[in-house]
Write a protein that holds these residues in place. Structure first.
Motif, PDB file in Angstrom:
ATOM      1  N   HIS A 172       0.678  -4.076  11.024  1.00  0.00           N
ATOM      2  CA  HIS A 172       1.759  -4.304  10.060  1.00  0.00           C
ATOM      3  C   HIS A 172       1.694  -3.271   8.939  1.00  0.00           C
ATOM      4  CE1 HIS A 172       1.811  -8.755  11.517  1.00  0.00           C
ATOM      5  NE2 HIS A 172       2.483  -7.953  12.313  1.00  0.00           N
ATOM      6  N   HIS A 173       1.047  -2.141   9.212  1.00  0.00           N
ATOM      7  CA  HIS A 173       0.950  -1.026   8.266  1.00  0.00           C
ATOM      8  C   HIS A 173       0.355  -1.481   6.935  1.00  0.00           C
ATOM      9  CE1 HIS A 173       3.303   1.242  11.152  1.00  0.00           C
ATOM     10  NE2 HIS A 173       4.229   0.312  11.125  1.00  0.00           N
ATOM     11  N   TYR A 174      -0.562  -2.441   7.009  1.00  0.00           N
ATOM     12  CA  TYR A 174      -1.253  -2.969   5.829  1.00  0.00           C
ATOM     13  C   TYR A 174      -0.288  -3.470   4.765  1.00  0.00           C
ATOM     14  CZ  TYR A 174      -5.224  -0.747   8.080  1.00  0.00           C
ATOM     15  OH  TYR A 174      -6.191  -0.380   8.987  1.00  0.00           O
ATOM     16  N   ALA A 175       0.836  -4.033   5.218  1.00  0.00           N
ATOM     17  CA  ALA A 175       1.813  -4.585   4.271  1.00  0.00           C
ATOM     18  C   ALA A 175       1.208  -5.768   3.520  1.00  0.00           C
ATOM     19  CB  ALA A 175       3.058  -5.030   5.035  1.00  0.00           C
ATOM     20  N   PHE A 176       1.606  -5.927   2.258  1.00  0.00           N
ATOM     21  CA  PHE A 176       1.159  -7.036   1.401  1.00  0.00           C
ATOM     22  C   PHE A 176      -0.375  -7.098   1.355  1.00  0.00           C
ATOM     23  CE2 PHE A 176       5.197  -8.058   3.413  1.00  0.00           C
ATOM     24  CZ  PHE A 176       6.005  -8.262   2.311  1.00  0.00           C
ATOM     25  N   LYS A 184       5.856 -14.445   5.186  1.00  0.00           N
ATOM     26  CA  LYS A 184       5.967 -15.281   6.377  1.00  0.00           C
ATOM     27  C   LYS A 184       6.927 -14.649   7.381  1.00  0.00           C
ATOM     28  CE  LYS A 184       3.486 -18.546   4.350  1.00  0.00           C
ATOM     29  NZ  LYS A 184       3.332 -17.991   3.004  1.00  0.00           N
ATOM     30  N   TYR A 185       6.571 -14.728   8.645  1.00  0.00           N
ATOM     31  CA  TYR A 185       7.431 -14.234   9.719  1.00  0.00           C
ATOM     32  C   TYR A 185       7.396 -15.227  10.878  1.00  0.00           C
ATOM     33  CZ  TYR A 185       2.836 -12.305  11.115  1.00  0.00           C
ATOM     34  OH  TYR A 185       1.508 -12.144  11.420  1.00  0.00           O
ATOM     35  N   PRO A 186       8.431 -15.233  11.730  1.00  0.00           N
ATOM     36  CA  PRO A 186       8.567 -16.323  12.695  1.00  0.00           C
ATOM     37  C   PRO A 186       7.731 -16.137  13.948  1.00  0.00           C
ATOM     38  CG  PRO A 186      10.422 -14.827  12.910  1.00  0.00           C
ATOM     39  CD  PRO A 186       9.598 -14.316  11.751  1.00  0.00           C
ATOM     40  N   ASP A 187       7.255 -17.247  14.476  1.00  0.00           N
ATOM     41  CA  ASP A 187       6.643 -17.277  15.802  1.00  0.00           C
ATOM     42  C   ASP A 187       7.780 -17.435  16.801  1.00  0.00           C
ATOM     43  OD1 ASP A 187       5.279 -17.776  18.158  1.00  0.00           O
ATOM     44  OD2 ASP A 187       3.736 -18.991  17.182  1.00  0.00           O
ATOM     45  N   PHE A 188       8.112 -16.370  17.522  1.00  0.00           N
ATOM     46  CA  PHE A 188       9.243 -16.412  18.445  1.00  0.00           C
ATOM     47  C   PHE A 188       9.105 -17.514  19.485  1.00  0.00           C
ATOM     48  CE2 PHE A 188      10.584 -11.639  18.057  1.00  0.00           C
ATOM     49  CZ  PHE A 188      11.083 -11.897  16.792  1.00  0.00           C
ATOM     50  N   LEU A 219       7.690  -6.923  16.680  1.00  0.00           N
ATOM     51  CA  LEU A 219       9.099  -7.198  16.416  1.00  0.00           C
ATOM     52  C   LEU A 219       9.310  -8.344  15.441  1.00  0.00           C
ATOM     53  CD1 LEU A 219      12.048  -6.569  17.065  1.00  0.00           C
ATOM     54  CD2 LEU A 219      11.877  -8.126  19.024  1.00  0.00           C
ATOM     55  N   LYS A 220       8.564  -9.418  15.593  1.00  0.00           N
ATOM     56  CA  LYS A 220       8.793 -10.582  14.734  1.00  0.00           C
ATOM     57  C   LYS A 220       8.521 -10.266  13.267  1.00  0.00           C
ATOM     58  CE  LYS A 220       4.234 -12.453  16.056  1.00  0.00           C
ATOM     59  NZ  LYS A 220       3.929 -11.305  16.948  1.00  0.00           N
ATOM     60  N   HIS A 221       7.504  -9.449  13.015  1.00  0.00           N
ATOM     61  CA  HIS A 221       7.184  -9.065  11.638  1.00  0.00           C
ATOM     62  C   HIS A 221       8.228  -8.099  11.090  1.00  0.00           C
ATOM     63  CE1 HIS A 221       4.884  -7.074   8.355  1.00  0.00           C
ATOM     64  NE2 HIS A 221       4.307  -8.257   8.237  1.00  0.00           N
ATOM     65  N   LEU A 225      10.732  -8.514   7.887  1.00  0.00           N
ATOM     66  CA  LEU A 225      10.743  -7.535   6.794  1.00  0.00           C
ATOM     67  C   LEU A 225      12.159  -7.043   6.507  1.00  0.00           C
ATOM     68  CD1 LEU A 225       7.695  -5.111   7.295  1.00  0.00           C
ATOM     69  CD2 LEU A 225       8.141  -6.604   5.329  1.00  0.00           C
ATOM     70  N   TYR A 226      12.916  -6.788   7.572  1.00  0.00           N
ATOM     71  CA  TYR A 226      14.283  -6.291   7.388  1.00  0.00           C
ATOM     72  C   TYR A 226      15.146  -7.350   6.709  1.00  0.00           C
ATOM     73  CZ  TYR A 226      18.713  -3.981   8.335  1.00  0.00           C
ATOM     74  OH  TYR A 226      19.937  -3.371   8.188  1.00  0.00           O
ATOM     75  N   ILE A 227      15.033  -8.585   7.137  1.00  0.00           N
ATOM     76  CA  ILE A 227      15.845  -9.662   6.559  1.00  0.00           C
ATOM     77  C   ILE A 227      15.434  -9.926   5.105  1.00  0.00           C
ATOM     78  CG2 ILE A 227      16.419 -12.124   6.757  1.00  0.00           C
ATOM     79  CD1 ILE A 227      16.106 -11.823   9.789  1.00  0.00           C
ATOM     80  N   TRP A 228      14.155  -9.824   4.816  1.00  0.00           N
ATOM     81  CA  TRP A 228      13.649 -10.029   3.448  1.00  0.00           C
ATOM     82  C   TRP A 228      14.119  -8.919   2.512  1.00  0.00           C
ATOM     83  CZ3 TRP A 228       9.337  -7.379   0.933  1.00  0.00           C
ATOM     84  CH2 TRP A 228       8.929  -7.997  -0.261  1.00  0.00           C
TER      85      TRP A 228
END
Length: 460
Positions: A172-176, A184-188, A219-221, A225-228
């Motif tokens: 996740h590129h060391y985000a946050f 938070k991101y969804p469990d597909f 993809l889920k992360h 991120l895009y929606i946030w």
């Protein structure tokens, strides 16, 4: 990290790979939620949540995140029929159910975001929700309707089962990095939903600015991120009724966990393992391979930039590169196809710091090499080059989330708890032998589970 709870959810590695190859790589996945969260969710009436929103099935567009591989396409079609049958039993108008792989004419359709303008134009007038799920997600339609009716569909909603990183991670590129648990991101696997107003808002953004990344790692992360949108968009709202564990009656969704039951597993003798290494790692990485999974492999060779008889390694004549390894990978493919392995159906290419990775059928390799598609340099990224080559040949890459490109600590514990993992990658700051015997080594419970599954026909 502790091993996941529950029987039969861990320690498979090569046995799981054998079964998976029978179906050309199928999924398997399960998880947890709490009744306390349900009560909290049901008591929420502020911020746009209402007790009864007027939502029926015709207002929901179901999108099954399917793949074109015949096994996966069949599973997705079975889920579609289950949704339609439940709708018919409720005597409601049948909903629209879309299979993602059938929408592949749209470039990058599997990444979801490029499809949002299509969803906005096609469904915004007569629909309230776009509900996404995987092919093994199981949906209880009455419970799903009851859950969605608590959320005002005229507002922007991003709903799902929330995952979070327990520590910052390279995938996740060391985000946050200061506090990775906050995002938070969804469990597909549990399903996730976007309200039409949010789809319309995202569509406007997509039309005004192109997507910045041309590749996807998780993809889920990345969707979250895009929606946030750096805090200007919508965060994920956790919905406890979106589940991956079937133990709770309140769940609107669950995830069906199993290894694919589609015939006898591939024999070990039909798989050739090629380990990529180099001279500087002969002393520390190769012993770990031999201590862990190599003993289960019937056919294995070690490919290096230096021939060392004590291992032994094969010098491919390709100089070592710090990254990319495309030249070495293609040399392995050519050797497999043209030298003494003509009766072996499958090739697995593995880095020397992988606890079991990349899988090819002989026919895919034959078509690839016949095409003359090659690396533009020895240090080109082999995975990306292979992806582009196979795409150009019309050979779809079948995805399985059971192959992991990082360590167990780089994934949410709840996400791994509903998997039967096949591989992990990287030895950095972990004990790789302990990781192998915790997550991947076959155990007695696995043998018993495999015996139980014999003759069992999985039904929806």
């Amino acid at each position: 990290m502790l091993p996941p709870a529950g029987r039969g959810r861990r320690r498979l590695a090569l046995p799981a790979l054998l079964s998976l190859l029978t179906c050309s790589l199928a999924f398997a996945l399960v998880s947890e939620d709490t009744k306390k969260e349900v009560k909290q969710s049901k008591n929420l009436e502020k911020g746009g949540i209402s007790r009864k929103s007027d939502v029926d099935l015709k207002g929901i567009v179901f999108v099954i995140q399917s793949q074109s591989n015949s096994f996966h396409a069949k599973r997705a079609e079975q889920l579609k029929q289950s949704i339609l049958k439940q709708a018919a039993n409720l005597t409601q108008e049948l909903p629209r159910v879309l299979l993602l792989h059938q929408m592949s004419k749209q470039e990058g359709a599997w990444t979801i975001l490029p499809l949002l303008p299509h969803f906005s134009v096609t469904y915004s007038r007569n629909s309230s929700w776009i509900f996404f799920c995987e092919e093994e997600t199981r949906i209880q339609i009455p419970e799903l309707l009851e859950t969605l009716r608590r959320y005002d569909p005229s507002k922007e909603w991003f709903l799902g089962k929330a995952l979070h990183d327990e520590e910052s991670t390279i995938i996740h590129h060391y985000a946050f990095s200061e506090n990775p648990t906050v995002f938070k991101y969804p469990d597909f696997a549990a399903g996730w939903a976007l309200s039409i107003p949010l789809v319309n808002k995202l569509t406007k953004r997509l039309r005004s600015e192109s997507l910045k990344s041309d590749f996807t790692i998780d993809l889920k992360h990345e969707i979250a991120l895009y929606i946030w949108d750096k805090g200007d968009g919508r965060p994920l709202t956790s919905v406890p009724e979106f589940c991956t564990d079937a133990v709770n009656a309140y769940c609107a969704t669950t995830f069906h966990s199993f290894l694919p039951l589609c015939g006898h597993p591939v024999k070990k003798e039909d798989i050739f393992f090629a380990v990529k290494t180099c001279k500087k790692f002969h002393g520390d990485r190769i012993p770990i391979v031999k201590q862990t999974w190599a003993g289960q492999a019937s056919l294995i060779e070690y490919y290096s930039d230096h021939a060392e008889s004590s291992i032994p390694t094969v010098d491919l004549g390709i100089p070592n590169t710090d990254r990319g390894h495309c030249g070495k990978t293609f040399a392995i493919l050519e050797r497999f196809l043209n030298h003494s392995h003509d009766k072996i159906a499958w090739l697995v290419i593995v880095d020397d710091d992988t606890l079991i990775r990349m899988v090819f059928s002989r026919e895919a390799i034959r078509r690839l090499l016949a095409s003359k598609c090659r690396c533009y340099s020895n240090d080109a990224p082999d995975d990306m080059v292979l992806g582009m080559c196979f795409s150009g040949l019309g050979i779809p890459v079948t995805h399985s989330p059971l192959f992991h490109q990082a360590r167990p600590v780089d994934y949410p514990r709840d996400y791994l708890s509903h998997q039967i993992p096949i591989s992990f990658h990287k030895h950095w700051n972990i004990d790789p032998v302990k990781v192998y015997f915790t997550w991947l080594a076959p155990g007695e419970e696995d043998k018993a589970r495999q015996e139980t599954q014999k003759g069992f026909k999985e039904e929806l």
